[in-house]
Design an enzyme around this catalytic site. Structure first.
Site, mmCIF file in Angstrom:
data_model
loop_
_atom_site.group_PDB
_atom_site.id
_atom_site.type_symbol
_atom_site.label_atom_id
_atom_site.label_comp_id
_atom_site.label_asym_id
_atom_site.label_seq_id
_atom_site.Cartn_x
_atom_site.Cartn_y
_atom_site.Cartn_z
ATOM 1 C CG ASP A 58 -1.913 1.098 1.283
ATOM 2 O OD1 ASP A 58 -1.765 2.083 0.531
ATOM 3 O OD2 ASP A 58 -2.868 0.997 2.078
ATOM 4 C CB SER A 137 -4.350 14.344 -13.847
ATOM 5 O OG SER A 137 -5.636 14.501 -14.434
ATOM 6 C CE1 TYR A 150 -7.199 11.826 -9.689
ATOM 7 C CE2 TYR A 150 -7.819 13.522 -11.265
ATOM 8 C CZ TYR A 150 -7.149 12.350 -10.970
ATOM 9 O OH TYR A 150 -6.419 11.699 -11.944
ATOM 10 C CE LYS A 154 -3.586 12.328 -9.993
ATOM 11 N NZ LYS A 154 -2.565 11.264 -9.855
#
Length: 254
Positions: A58, A137, A150, A154
């Site tokens: 992980d 992204s 999110y 990024k």
């Protein structure tokens, strides 16, 4: 033979990257939090005649990431390329976000990248350098509604990439990022499903709507991304560092 570790490589973009790097001649350590997925991709590489090892761990655990790098070095003979690919997305408005939402997404997308940079650099700086490649992204260049947290992660990856490039250059380590767009993966299936109610769309309509933003007018494949990561992992990118490059079919142009 050079060795690469790819996190989050059990499916989607990570799987495509692992397979491409193996095709390019790298020995590949395939990481995923799902052991079966990691073993499946490592098996694909072995079946194709490549060298691979499955390393389920992980990335939100710093100790686990350092142990994963150590295992890569022990089992593959070194670490030349680190691809911090593992990432997750969640669709919510900013006003709906809870502390747990923030922690979950930042733990994987930001903390996991930091740990990967740290662990890889600790080895590379004493072994002639290397390449660290991070997953950013298009949402790291332009904030997207319903994906605010999110997007924030990024943007953070871009900052880490730039800072890492400056700090690690004396050790002959380059740090770059790839910025995919709308990719045909489970992540975008989730985004399409969860974003639909906010936009009044049926399932599939949101993906179609976003696809209209793509200049090339087709959904990106994981292999499209893997081809660019192949360049970042290879010698042709040796003079490139600190960059977070769009590979999105022409959605966000900078």
């Amino acid at each position: 033979m050079t060795a690469a570790l790819v996190t989050g490589a059990g499916r989607g973009i990570g799987r495509a990257i692992a397979l491409r790097l193996a095709k390019d001649g790298h020995a590949v350590a395939v990481n995923d939090v799902n052991k079966a997925n990691a073993e499946s991709v490592a098996g694909e590489i072995a079946d194709a005649g490549g060298s691979s090892v499955a390393l389920p761990f992980d990335v939100t655990s710093r100790d686990a990431v350092f142990e994963g790098v150590a295992a890569t070095v022990e089992q593959l003979g070194g670490l030349d390329v680190m691809v911090n690919n593992a990432g997750i997305a969640q669709v919510k408005t900013l006003l709906e976000l809870t502390p747990d939402d923030l922690r979950t997404v930042f733990d994987v997308n930001v903390f996991g990248v930091v740990y990967g940079i740290q662990a890889a650099a600790e080895h590379m700086k004493d072994h002639g350098g290397g390449k660290i490649i991070n997953a950013a992204s298009i949402a790291g260049h332009a904030g997207f509604d319903f994906l605010g947290h999110y997007s924030a992660t990024k943007f953070a990856v871009r900052a880490l990439t730039q800072a890492g490039a400056k700090e690690l250059a004396p050790h002959k380590i380059t740090v770059n990022s790839y910025c995919p767009g709308i990719v045909g993966t489970d992540m975008w299936d989730l985004i399409d499903e969860k974003m639909g109610p906010y936009l009044g769309n049926e399932r599939g309509e949101t993906l179609k709507q976003y696809t209209e933003l793509i200049t090339l007018k087709r959904v990106q494949t994981p292999e499209d991304v893997a081809g660019f990561v192949s360049y970042l992992a290879g010698p042709d990118s040796n003079y490139m560092t600190g960059q977070s490059v769009m590979i999105d079919g022409g959605i966000v142009m900078v």
